[in-house]
Design a protein around this motif. Sequence first.
Motif, mmCIF file in Angstrom:
data_model
loop_
_atom_site.group_PDB
_atom_site.id
_atom_site.type_symbol
_atom_site.label_atom_id
_atom_site.label_comp_id
_atom_site.label_asym_id
_atom_site.label_seq_id
_atom_site.Cartn_x
_atom_site.Cartn_y
_atom_site.Cartn_z
ATOM 1 N N ALA A 63 0.846 -1.189 0.000
ATOM 2 C CA ALA A 63 0.000 0.000 0.000
ATOM 3 C C ALA A 63 0.881 1.239 0.000
ATOM 4 C CB ALA A 63 -0.916 -0.003 1.210
ATOM 5 N N PRO A 64 0.515 2.243 -0.742
ATOM 6 C CA PRO A 64 1.329 3.460 -0.766
ATOM 7 C C PRO A 64 1.269 4.174 0.581
ATOM 8 C CG PRO A 64 -0.687 3.785 -2.000
ATOM 9 C CD PRO A 64 -0.648 2.342 -1.596
ATOM 10 N N ALA A 65 2.377 4.785 0.922
ATOM 11 C CA ALA A 65 2.441 5.535 2.178
ATOM 12 C C ALA A 65 1.656 6.824 2.016
ATOM 13 C CB ALA A 65 3.892 5.852 2.517
ATOM 14 N N PRO A 66 0.943 7.228 3.070
ATOM 15 C CA PRO A 66 0.198 8.482 2.955
ATOM 16 C C PRO A 66 1.159 9.657 2.878
ATOM 17 C CG PRO A 66 0.071 7.655 5.186
ATOM 18 C CD PRO A 66 0.774 6.607 4.369
ATOM 19 N N SER A 67 0.735 10.667 2.158
ATOM 20 C CA SER A 67 1.571 11.855 2.045
ATOM 21 C C SER A 67 1.567 12.598 3.378
ATOM 22 C CB SER A 67 1.045 12.752 0.921
ATOM 23 O OG SER A 67 -0.210 13.259 1.281
ATOM 24 N N PRO A 68 2.574 13.428 3.627
ATOM 25 C CA PRO A 68 2.609 14.172 4.891
ATOM 26 C C PRO A 68 1.364 15.033 5.099
ATOM 27 C CG PRO A 68 4.692 14.400 3.718
ATOM 28 C CD PRO A 68 3.753 13.668 2.822
ATOM 29 N N SER A 69 0.781 15.529 4.016
ATOM 30 C CA SER A 69 -0.413 16.361 4.177
ATOM 31 C C SER A 69 -1.590 15.531 4.682
ATOM 32 C CB SER A 69 -0.771 17.050 2.870
ATOM 33 O OG SER A 69 -1.096 16.077 1.892
ATOM 34 N N GLU A 70 -1.664 14.243 4.312
ATOM 35 C CA GLU A 70 -2.750 13.390 4.796
ATOM 36 C C GLU A 70 -2.627 13.127 6.289
ATOM 37 O OE1 GLU A 70 -2.668 9.865 2.450
ATOM 38 O OE2 GLU A 70 -3.638 10.799 0.734
ATOM 39 N N THR A 71 -1.410 12.915 6.775
ATOM 40 C CA THR A 71 -1.246 12.648 8.206
ATOM 41 C C THR A 71 -1.434 13.917 9.019
ATOM 42 O OG1 THR A 71 1.146 12.905 7.975
ATOM 43 C CG2 THR A 71 0.263 10.664 7.889
ATOM 44 N N GLU A 72 -1.153 15.081 8.416
ATOM 45 C CA GLU A 72 -1.369 16.329 9.137
ATOM 46 C C GLU A 72 -2.853 16.640 9.252
ATOM 47 O OE1 GLU A 72 0.771 19.214 6.925
ATOM 48 O OE2 GLU A 72 2.719 18.415 7.469
ATOM 49 N N THR A 73 -3.619 16.375 8.197
ATOM 50 C CA THR A 73 -5.046 16.676 8.232
ATOM 51 C C THR A 73 -5.835 15.647 9.026
ATOM 52 O OG1 THR A 73 -5.401 15.516 6.149
ATOM 53 C CG2 THR A 73 -5.000 17.900 6.036
ATOM 54 N N ASN A 74 -5.329 14.424 9.141
ATOM 55 C CA ASN A 74 -6.015 13.375 9.882
ATOM 56 C C ASN A 74 -5.066 12.864 10.966
ATOM 57 O OD1 ASN A 74 -7.622 11.361 10.808
ATOM 58 N ND2 ASN A 74 -7.789 10.252 8.860
ATOM 59 N N PRO A 75 -5.123 13.428 12.185
ATOM 60 C CA PRO A 75 -4.159 13.054 13.215
ATOM 61 C C PRO A 75 -4.313 11.606 13.676
ATOM 62 C CG PRO A 75 -5.795 14.583 14.097
ATOM 63 C CD PRO A 75 -6.036 14.446 12.635
ATOM 64 N N ARG A 76 -5.479 10.968 13.448
ATOM 65 C CA ARG A 76 -5.660 9.571 13.846
ATOM 66 C C ARG A 76 -4.911 8.614 12.938
ATOM 67 N NH1 ARG A 76 -12.108 9.176 14.888
ATOM 68 N NH2 ARG A 76 -12.273 11.040 16.162
ATOM 69 N N MET A 77 -4.585 9.071 11.753
ATOM 70 C CA MET A 77 -3.921 8.202 10.787
ATOM 71 C C MET A 77 -2.461 8.024 11.193
ATOM 72 S SD MET A 77 -3.857 8.804 6.754
ATOM 73 C CE MET A 77 -3.984 7.420 5.690
ATOM 74 N N GLU A 78 -2.073 6.782 11.389
ATOM 75 C CA GLU A 78 -0.698 6.502 11.790
ATOM 76 C C GLU A 78 0.132 6.218 10.547
ATOM 77 O OE1 GLU A 78 -0.655 3.368 14.647
ATOM 78 O OE2 GLU A 78 -2.281 4.247 15.786
ATOM 79 N N PRO A 79 1.411 6.563 10.606
ATOM 80 C CA PRO A 79 2.251 6.259 9.434
ATOM 81 C C PRO A 79 2.374 4.743 9.289
ATOM 82 C CG PRO A 79 3.449 7.534 11.099
ATOM 83 C CD PRO A 79 2.080 7.310 11.606
ATOM 84 N N PRO A 80 2.498 4.242 8.077
ATOM 85 C CA PRO A 80 2.581 2.796 7.865
ATOM 86 C C PRO A 80 3.891 2.238 8.400
ATOM 87 C CG PRO A 80 3.015 3.962 5.830
ATOM 88 C CD PRO A 80 2.617 4.987 6.834
ATOM 89 N N ALA A 81 3.816 0.981 8.765
ATOM 90 C CA ALA A 81 5.025 0.300 9.235
ATOM 91 C C ALA A 81 5.932 0.041 8.047
ATOM 92 C CB ALA A 81 4.634 -1.024 9.895
#
Length: 138
Positions: free
Chosen positions: A116-134
């Motif tokens: 799965a593609p890693a979320p962009s930094p803007s996605e993790t900033e807008t959705n704080p519940r989203m954790e970066p992928p392992a």
Amino acid sequence: MIQVLLLLAAFILVLYFFTNRKKANAKAWVKIGFVLMVLAAVWAILRPDDVTVLANWLGVDRGTDLMLYVLIIAFFFTTMSTWVRFREQELRYARLARAVALQNAVPPTGAQPAPAPAPSPSETETNPRMEPPAPHSL
């Protein structure tokens, strides 16, 4: 005689515009602009000397020259408006084609599924519940 023909043509244009454009949902400012142009055309047909007086007041020698200048500006506006609309339509079609292609994509046989593609930094900033992928180990 020519005035009658020109007035009849203006009336037919108005009739055509308002009977066929209801389906196209023309914007209000387009309808207002069209009505103003038709009113100006009817005025110029019925009172051509007034157009010459207006042209002289604006610094143009003849009313026909003023009408030509106005029509040139209207042509440029219409051309640019059409170009922008077609460009936006092209972009919509390209986005739709990409979405359909991705939706109907078939993975090659014998290949492992792609991570799965890693979320962009803007996605993790807008959705704080989203954790970066392992991180994936190969």
